[in-house]
Scaffold this active site. Structure first.
Site, PDB file in Angstrom:
ATOM      1  N   HIS A   1       0.833  -1.203   0.000  1.00 18.42           N
ATOM      2  CA  HIS A   1       0.000   0.000   0.000  1.00 18.42           C
ATOM      3  C   HIS A   1       0.870   1.257   0.000  1.00 18.42           C
ATOM      4  O   HIS A   1       1.861   1.326   0.703  1.00 18.42           O
ATOM      5  CB  HIS A   1      -0.882  -0.021   1.251  1.00 18.42           C
ATOM      6  CG  HIS A   1      -2.048   0.911   1.178  1.00 18.42           C
ATOM      7  ND1 HIS A   1      -1.909   2.274   1.258  1.00 18.42           N
ATOM      8  CD2 HIS A   1      -3.369   0.685   1.003  1.00 18.42           C
ATOM      9  CE1 HIS A   1      -3.104   2.838   1.154  1.00 18.42           C
ATOM     10  NE2 HIS A   1      -4.012   1.894   0.992  1.00 18.42           N
TER      11      HIS A   1
ATOM     12  N   GLY B   1      12.189  12.235   9.293  1.00 21.00           N
ATOM     13  CA  GLY B   1      12.905  11.286  10.131  1.00 21.00           C
ATOM     14  C   GLY B   1      12.380   9.881   9.873  1.00 21.00           C
ATOM     15  O   GLY B   1      11.637   9.665   8.905  1.00 21.00           O
ATOM     16  N   LYS B   2      12.695   8.945  10.742  1.00 25.54           N
ATOM     17  CA  LYS B   2      12.281   7.547  10.544  1.00 25.54           C
ATOM     18  C   LYS B   2      10.768   7.363  10.658  1.00 25.54           C
ATOM     19  O   LYS B   2      10.239   6.337  10.262  1.00 25.54           O
ATOM     20  CB  LYS B   2      12.985   6.657  11.565  1.00 25.54           C
ATOM     21  CG  LYS B   2      14.473   6.469  11.257  1.00 25.54           C
ATOM     22  CD  LYS B   2      15.134   5.615  12.333  1.00 25.54           C
ATOM     23  CE  LYS B   2      16.665   5.621  12.221  1.00 25.54           C
ATOM     24  NZ  LYS B   2      17.158   5.127  10.900  1.00 25.54           N
ATOM     25  N   ALA B   3      10.076   8.367  11.230  1.00 24.60           N
ATOM     26  CA  ALA B   3       8.608   8.271  11.326  1.00 24.60           C
ATOM     27  C   ALA B   3       7.928   8.792  10.068  1.00 24.60           C
ATOM     28  O   ALA B   3       6.698   8.710   9.934  1.00 24.60           O
ATOM     29  CB  ALA B   3       8.109   9.045  12.537  1.00 24.60           C
ATOM     30  N   GLY B   4       8.721   9.328   9.131  1.00 25.42           N
ATOM     31  CA  GLY B   4       8.150   9.820   7.885  1.00 25.42           C
ATOM     32  C   GLY B   4       7.270  11.043   8.096  1.00 25.42           C
ATOM     33  O   GLY B   4       7.494  11.838   9.006  1.00 25.42           O
TER      34      GLY B   4
ATOM     35  N   GLY C   1       5.482  21.401  11.105  1.00 24.79           N
ATOM     36  CA  GLY C   1       6.630  20.541  11.385  1.00 24.79           C
ATOM     37  C   GLY C   1       7.811  20.843  10.485  1.00 24.79           C
ATOM     38  O   GLY C   1       7.744  21.719   9.614  1.00 24.79           O
ATOM     39  N   PRO C   2       8.927  20.128  10.701  1.00 26.35           N
ATOM     40  CA  PRO C   2      10.185  20.416   9.993  1.00 26.35           C
ATOM     41  C   PRO C   2      10.153  20.033   8.516  1.00 26.35           C
ATOM     42  O   PRO C   2       9.390  19.152   8.116  1.00 26.35           O
ATOM     43  CB  PRO C   2      11.196  19.553  10.753  1.00 26.35           C
ATOM     44  CG  PRO C   2      10.398  18.404  11.293  1.00 26.35           C
ATOM     45  CD  PRO C   2       9.048  18.961  11.608  1.00 26.35           C
TER      46      PRO C   2
END
Lengths: 303, 303
Positions: A81, A168-171, A163-164
């Site tokens: 997905h 990061g790893k959280a996308g 947000g930035p």
């Protein structure tokens, strides 16, 4: 009590521990009720739906997003997905007398908090979008996690709403507001697929039909019939009965009868009540005449 | 959670203090919700409706009966509406997945307790009746308070199901179970009252029509039209859409169009959902597909 349905999707469909941990964050918030929780291991995705008053829904979605960010590493995520974040999408859907405006406000408030406190880029979409090119989720998610990671910070069109400008790893997370979707199919008494396709073209928005209808023609081979398969994206403005009657009228032009219809999955009560209202030709019917609404409507009502 | 609607009627429609005291007894029991509370001073009668789980509904009805017995003196009561007791009738109506059998059981349990603890004669009626001649409330209440007071203890036909064979100042109470009543009217595009009367005769049970329909023809003089005015006494067995279609078909025989219909007062949600189901020709629709039912249905459901 202003209720919303919140349908967050998370990029984890395999680890039951992670799924349970995310769900638990939502259920820890008082007055939330999870009504659906289904993980797909091929998609590697969790589809969860819960109902809560607006404030609690925002809080629960925030906590679930924070938990997912701590447990899911998008650099390692694979699944069929399309996705761009650990918490991929968070749509708010109005229920009862909650308005779309209130859902938009909830989405923007939650998006801001996720951006600021969790440092996750947030894109507002659908009714909550701040730019027309972000209405459509597929456009927001173009390139998915990997593509967005490359582009963000370089391409100004991909600057998040909150947000930035850095993944990061959280996308990244898409937060939005939308009407509930109704999957509505009409079955025709013929095996001729061209009829279903012609009717689908006649009723759908993209080719000149009703504003909030997406439609395709399909064969139901086992039954030897065909089907006009539809998504109704705003049942208040394009109600089920009008879609049904238009399909029936178009089928009649080919001498084909409607032999049945189906609603797949969940449907809001008032989408069905409006059909009763239409066919019974009701005069001045009010929703508060429904017994169940007297129970589950506003609190502290007079009598 | 098994919910019932309980619609007790009390013989007091004038003293707000007494009305408040009776209502307060019901609201003191947890999980009860009063959805209707209307006093009529000509009838000198209080019509109250509340929803609660079965156990709490029995408790609340018992306490209200006890309170009414202490505050209302039937020897002094005057009012237009037929009545035989301070608490005149207590019908239990099934809601959601509660069955009629459960309502009958509730009525009999409550009747026994009122008879034994409050020493008030109780007659079981409608679905809870133990004798065919007590099905009909009007038969049970024949002679009203004054007439029953004379007859009870002498005429064995009037022996109560529970409690003493003697009426005190609180009179007697009819406790029963019944389906919700739907007041449904169909308006016809004619000023000819004979057409409405003919159609009423065609569709009502008493003259050969549908089993759970009572019907009369009326003029709506202001609008210059006529109306078939109906009570549907069991919408599960004689659904609204069938009644509506039969009226429409009969009207067509006279070349008269149906120009509208109305539901007066409260209607259970599933009576309307069944109309949507019928007209949309839905295949395999399940009530748990309704979003609101996922919220307000059984507790502790899986997902």
């Amino acid at each position: 009590m202003k209720l919303v349905l919140c349908v967050p999707n998370f990029s984890e469909g395999r680890s039951q521990d992670i799924i349970n941990a995310i769900r638990a964050e939502i259920e820890k918030v008082p007055n939330t009720k999870v009504i659906y929780c289904k993980a797909d291991s091929d998609h590697n995705r969790l589809d969860l739906a819960f109902v809560a008053p607006i404030k609690e829904a925002k809080e629960a979605a925030f906590r679930a997003t924070r938990k997912a960010a701590g447990l899911i590493d998008m650099d390692k995520h694979k699944g069929e997905h399309p996705r761009m974040g650990a918490t991929d999408v968070i749509p708010f859907v109005p229920m009862g007398n909650t308005t779309m405006e209130e859902c938009v406000e909830a989405a923007r408030g939650l998006g801001k908090r996720i951006g600021e406190e969790l440092k996750i880029p947030v894109y507002l979409y659908e009714e909550a979008a701040t730019r027309p090119d972000r209405k459509n989720l597929a456009d927001v998610r173009r390139g998915e996690y990997e593509g967005l990671k490359e582009e963000v910070g370089k391409n100004p069109d991909r600057k998040p709403d909150f947000g930035p400008e850095k993944l990061g790893k959280a996308g990244a997370t898409a937060v939005g507001a939308r009407m509930p979707l109704i999957a509505f199919n009409v079955n025709l008494g013929t095996s001729d697929l061209t009829v279903a396709k012609k009717i689908a073209r006649a009723v759908r928005h993209s080719s000149g039909g009703l504003r909030y209808v997406k439609a395709m023609g399909f064969e139901l081979k086992e039954r030897g019939i065909v089907q006009v398969s539809m998504n109704l994206t705003n049942y208040k403005k394009t109600p089920i009965f009008r879609v049904f009657e238009l399909v029936r009228r178009e089928a009649k032009r080919y001498g084909i009868p409607v032999i049945g219809s189906e609603i797949v999955g969940v449907v809001p009560m008032d989408a069905l009540v409006s059909c009763a209202d239409f066919y019974l030709q009701l005069e001045k019917f009010k929703k508060d005449q429904i017994l169940e609404n007297k129970l589950w409507g506003e609190k502290n009502e007079g009598s």
